[in-house]
Design a protein around this motif. Structure first.
Motif, PDB file in Angstrom:
ATOM      1  N   TYR A 219       0.817  -1.212   0.000  1.00 54.05           N
ATOM      2  CA  TYR A 219       0.000   0.000   0.000  1.00 54.05           C
ATOM      3  C   TYR A 219       0.856   1.270   0.000  1.00 54.05           C
ATOM      4  O   TYR A 219       0.445   2.297  -0.557  1.00 54.05           O
ATOM      5  N   LEU A 220       2.029   1.199   0.619  1.00 52.07           N
ATOM      6  CA  LEU A 220       2.871   2.390   0.763  1.00 52.07           C
ATOM      7  C   LEU A 220       3.933   2.522  -0.320  1.00 52.07           C
ATOM      8  O   LEU A 220       4.659   3.517  -0.345  1.00 52.07           O
ATOM      9  N   VAL A 221       4.043   1.509  -1.197  1.00 56.82           N
ATOM     10  CA  VAL A 221       5.069   1.553  -2.246  1.00 56.82           C
ATOM     11  C   VAL A 221       4.987   2.802  -3.112  1.00 56.82           C
ATOM     12  O   VAL A 221       6.015   3.421  -3.410  1.00 56.82           O
ATOM     13  N   PRO A 222       3.808   3.248  -3.552  1.00 60.78           N
ATOM     14  CA  PRO A 222       3.759   4.424  -4.425  1.00 60.78           C
ATOM     15  C   PRO A 222       4.340   5.684  -3.817  1.00 60.78           C
ATOM     16  O   PRO A 222       4.666   6.629  -4.549  1.00 60.78           O
ATOM     17  N   LEU A 223       4.477   5.748  -2.492  1.00 59.66           N
ATOM     18  CA  LEU A 223       5.054   6.940  -1.877  1.00 59.66           C
ATOM     19  C   LEU A 223       6.499   7.161  -2.311  1.00 59.66           C
ATOM     20  O   LEU A 223       6.977   8.301  -2.363  1.00 59.66           O
ATOM     21  N   GLY A 224       7.210   6.087  -2.615  1.00 63.01           N
ATOM     22  CA  GLY A 224       8.611   6.211  -3.006  1.00 63.01           C
ATOM     23  C   GLY A 224       8.846   6.123  -4.494  1.00 63.01           C
ATOM     24  O   GLY A 224       9.988   5.947  -4.926  1.00 63.01           O
ATOM     25  N   MET A 225       7.797   6.228  -5.283  1.00 60.47           N
ATOM     26  CA  MET A 225       7.942   6.084  -6.734  1.00 60.47           C
ATOM     27  C   MET A 225       8.182   7.430  -7.395  1.00 60.47           C
ATOM     28  O   MET A 225       7.590   8.439  -7.033  1.00 60.47           O
ATOM     29  N   TYR A 226       9.088   7.429  -8.366  1.00 60.63           N
ATOM     30  CA  TYR A 226       9.321   8.599  -9.209  1.00 60.63           C
ATOM     31  C   TYR A 226       9.250   8.174 -10.667  1.00 60.63           C
ATOM     32  O   TYR A 226       9.753   7.122 -11.043  1.00 60.63           O
ATOM     33  N   SER A 227       8.621   9.000 -11.474  1.00 60.68           N
ATOM     34  CA  SER A 227       8.570   8.763 -12.915  1.00 60.68           C
ATOM     35  C   SER A 227       8.419  10.092 -13.626  1.00 60.68           C
ATOM     36  O   SER A 227       7.589  10.923 -13.222  1.00 60.68           O
ATOM     37  N   PRO A 228       9.214  10.336 -14.671  1.00 62.35           N
ATOM     38  CA  PRO A 228       9.047  11.573 -15.440  1.00 62.35           C
ATOM     39  C   PRO A 228       7.727  11.622 -16.186  1.00 62.35           C
ATOM     40  O   PRO A 228       7.338  12.675 -16.688  1.00 62.35           O
ATOM     41  N   CYS A 229       7.040  10.476 -16.255  1.00 62.53           N
ATOM     42  CA  CYS A 229       5.766  10.431 -16.959  1.00 62.53           C
ATOM     43  C   CYS A 229       4.612  10.854 -16.068  1.00 62.53           C
ATOM     44  O   CYS A 229       3.467  10.891 -16.534  1.00 62.53           O
ATOM     45  N   ILE A 230       4.869  11.124 -14.804  1.00 65.57           N
ATOM     46  CA  ILE A 230       3.849  11.677 -13.924  1.00 65.57           C
ATOM     47  C   ILE A 230       4.122  13.170 -13.815  1.00 65.57           C
ATOM     48  O   ILE A 230       5.010  13.621 -13.098  1.00 65.57           O
ATOM     49  N   LYS A 231       3.401  13.947 -14.567  1.00 69.94           N
ATOM     50  CA  LYS A 231       3.629  15.384 -14.630  1.00 69.94           C
ATOM     51  C   LYS A 231       2.319  16.106 -14.879  1.00 69.94           C
ATOM     52  O   LYS A 231       1.314  15.499 -15.241  1.00 69.94           O
ATOM     53  N   GLU A 232       2.364  17.403 -14.683  1.00 69.72           N
ATOM     54  CA  GLU A 232       1.164  18.217 -14.855  1.00 69.72           C
ATOM     55  C   GLU A 232       0.752  18.263 -16.326  1.00 69.72           C
ATOM     56  O   GLU A 232       1.591  18.167 -17.236  1.00 69.72           O
ATOM     57  N   ALA A 233      -0.524  18.401 -16.541  1.00 70.61           N
ATOM     58  CA  ALA A 233      -1.033  18.478 -17.904  1.00 70.61           C
ATOM     59  C   ALA A 233      -0.488  19.715 -18.608  1.00 70.61           C
ATOM     60  O   ALA A 233      -0.374  20.799 -18.032  1.00 70.61           O
ATOM     61  N   GLY A 234      -0.129  19.556 -19.873  1.00 68.17           N
ATOM     62  CA  GLY A 234       0.377  20.661 -20.677  1.00 68.17           C
ATOM     63  C   GLY A 234       1.868  20.885 -20.572  1.00 68.17           C
ATOM     64  O   GLY A 234       2.407  21.774 -21.241  1.00 68.17           O
ATOM     65  N   THR A 235       2.549  20.083 -19.757  1.00 70.53           N
ATOM     66  CA  THR A 235       4.001  20.252 -19.610  1.00 70.53           C
ATOM     67  C   THR A 235       4.800  19.288 -20.461  1.00 70.53           C
ATOM     68  O   THR A 235       6.026  19.327 -20.442  1.00 70.53           O
ATOM     69  N   LEU A 236       4.134  18.401 -21.194  1.00 69.06           N
ATOM     70  CA  LEU A 236       4.840  17.447 -22.041  1.00 69.06           C
ATOM     71  C   LEU A 236       5.396  18.152 -23.268  1.00 69.06           C
ATOM     72  O   LEU A 236       4.680  18.858 -23.976  1.00 69.06           O
ATOM     73  N   GLY A 237       6.690  17.970 -23.511  1.00 71.72           N
ATOM     74  CA  GLY A 237       7.329  18.583 -24.659  1.00 71.72           C
ATOM     75  C   GLY A 237       7.069  17.822 -25.941  1.00 71.72           C
ATOM     76  O   GLY A 237       6.366  16.798 -25.952  1.00 71.72           O
ATOM     77  N   PRO A 238       7.646  18.289 -27.054  1.00 73.36           N
ATOM     78  CA  PRO A 238       7.454  17.592 -28.333  1.00 73.36           C
ATOM     79  C   PRO A 238       8.141  16.242 -28.340  1.00 73.36           C
ATOM     80  O   PRO A 238       9.071  15.988 -27.567  1.00 73.36           O
ATOM     81  N   ALA A 239       7.683  15.360 -29.220  1.00 74.66           N
ATOM     82  CA  ALA A 239       8.283  14.030 -29.330  1.00 74.66           C
ATOM     83  C   ALA A 239       9.712  14.142 -29.814  1.00 74.66           C
ATOM     84  O   ALA A 239      10.041  14.997 -30.641  1.00 74.66           O
ATOM     85  N   PRO A 240      10.623  13.294 -29.320  1.00 68.41           N
ATOM     86  CA  PRO A 240      12.013  13.328 -29.776  1.00 68.41           C
ATOM     87  C   PRO A 240      12.128  13.031 -31.267  1.00 68.41           C
ATOM     88  O   PRO A 240      11.354  12.251 -31.833  1.00 68.41           O
ATOM     89  N   THR A 241      13.103  13.656 -31.893  1.00 71.08           N
ATOM     90  CA  THR A 241      13.390  13.400 -33.306  1.00 71.08           C
ATOM     91  C   THR A 241      13.955  11.996 -33.468  1.00 71.08           C
ATOM     92  O   THR A 241      14.752  11.536 -32.654  1.00 71.08           O
TER      93      THR A 241
END
Length: 458
Positions: A219-241
């Protein structure tokens, strides 16, 4: 009498459907004991199996986790399979996708161990003793030895892949968390069943404490999780070339004009290649030190396959064919220090990468959004809902077994009546108990014990 009738009715409702064929099938698959009725049932307060079978069950659980770890490790290392196949090519002298063979073996062994574990849990849920057949015990040892040996060898030769494993968790961890919590919810059924059948408080406390500690940790595992894919809406940059690694080696022979053309057609915006200088000073496209892997040099110059590619003149190189080698015929992808897997491409995109070099332009170019992208609020909602729903299911399962076991007569338990006590016992549905009483006196004295002869008519 009314209380007794209620308990009898409840027992009849709970045991309305017989499970003998189902239990016999489970026992046959797990222990090769194919018989109609499985009578070796675990009674309250007793262990579910002998010490040997307890050890086998523990070894089965250990093998399950280790085989899953290796399968996950190897499946997430697909981006760099070329390193593994290249090492074997240098050792064996011929090219073959050994990485895929290893993946198939790992998947087959894990599936086998997982099925055995499911059978064991089902048998325990039915209150059956475990008797694992010797052939399955041998299979468990083989799977365990394979997982441990393969993990140790790859960790020694390819230790950097553990970093890839950690990176993959930034994409797969939320889904692994949901799967683990769901598994704990399923396991609550047999655990609650045996918890309420145990007569010793020490065993009850130990079993419940172990289960709850694992559950709350998940139950507590997500507290220590980090992912660059969890971000605020509208902050995603363009797709890599997308830059084609040696062109498009999954569609055409690497470092050839055909490969470059395929890369451009698939949507690539750049090309990466390798250049070698021939013996007479002409630059040509070649990655390997020798010509053996990507050309038919063994047929044209059979005595010179071991020579460096730079030891051939341009006229000799023009006699070789780089389009019909065994490498292209088996459609093996080249994944050296490149981003070829969608999940890695997703991580690169969410991390703000400017470009990636890939072998899979035709695949990555079709990805319009990251595979995993959500806001922190959305992830928190998913996490909380998963934990809350599983907690409610687990509580419901424990309450059901508490209600069920509280009214079922188990061997060894005693119940107090107005005029004394009697021992509850169990019988099979095929046995009928008849009581025949020939009293010595018409009215026995108050408080006297009366002997009742029992006649069993099958």
């Amino acid at each position: 009498l009314k209380l007794g009738k209620l308990k009898v009715v409840r027992r009849q409702l709970l045991q309305r459907y017989e499970h003998q064929p189902f239990v016999s099938c489970l026992a046959g698959l797990y222990g090769c004991q194919w018989r109609r009725y499985q009578r070796a049932r675990a009674q309250p307060g007793e262990c579910c199996c002998s010490k040997v079978e307890c050890g086998s069950f523990g070894l089965l659980i250990l093998t399950f986790f280790l085989s899953f770890l290796f399968l996950y490790f190897w499946s997430e290392a697909q981006n760099d399979y070329f390193n593994f196949d290249w090492f074997n090519f240098g050792t064996l002298g011929f090219w073959f996708p050994w990485s895929l063979v290893l993946l198939v073996i790992a998947a087959a062994l894990f599936t086998y161990i997982a099925l055995l574990l499911v059978l064991a849990v089902c048998l325990l849920s039915e209150g059956q003793r475990l008797y694992l057949h010797w052939s399955h015990k041998t299979g468990i040892v083989v799977a365990l030895a394979f997982s441990v040996t393969a993990t140790a060898i790859l960790s020694d030769l390819w230790s950097k892949e553990w970093k890839t494993l950690l990176l993959s968790l930034q994409v797969t961890a939320p889904f692994l968390h949901m799967a683990a919590v769901s598994l704990m919810a399923i396991l609550s059924w047999p655990i609650a069943l045996h918890f309420f059948r145990m007569n010793k408080k020490v065993r009850q406390v130990a079993a419940l404490a172990l289960y709850l500690s694992v559950l709350f940790s998940l139950y507590l595992v997500p507290l220590g999780m980090y992912s660059p894919c969890i971000k605020e809406a509208g902050t995603l940059g363009p797709a890599p070339t997308l830059i084609g690694h040696r062109g498009a080696p999954m569609l055409a022979p690497e470092n050839t004009m055909m490969s470059f053309e395929k890369a451009v057609e698939a949507g690539g915006e750049g090309l990466e290649t390798d250049v070698t200088i021939s013996y007479d000073g002409v630059p040509f496209l070649m990655h390997d030190f020798t010509l053996k892997r990507t050309t038919d040099v063994a047929e044209v110059f059979p005595n010179r396959t071991h020579l460096d590619a730079s030891m051939f003149t341009w006229a000799e190189l023009q006699q070789l064919n780089a389009g019909n080698c065994k490498y292209h015929s088996v459609n093996v992808s080249t994944n050296l220090y490149v981003i070829s897997q969608p999940w890695l491409y997703t991580l690169a995109w969410c991390s703000g990468a400017q470009s990636v070099t890939t072998n899979s332009i035709h695949i990555l170019s079709s990805i319009n959004t990251p595979l995993f992208l959500m806001t922190q609020e959305e992830y928190a909602l998913m996490w909380i809902l998963t934990d809350a729903v599983s907690a409610l299911l687990i509580i419901a399962v424990f309450i059901f077994h508490w209600w069920r076991e509280g009214g079922l007569p188990w061997s060894g338990s005693r119940q107090t009546l107005e005029n004394g006590t009697y021992s509850k016992f169990r019988t099979d549905s095929s046995e009928v108990i008849c009581f025949r009483w020939s009293p010595l006196h018409s009215d026995p004295p108050a408080g006297a014990l009366v002997s009742l002869p029992l006649v069993f008519n099958p």
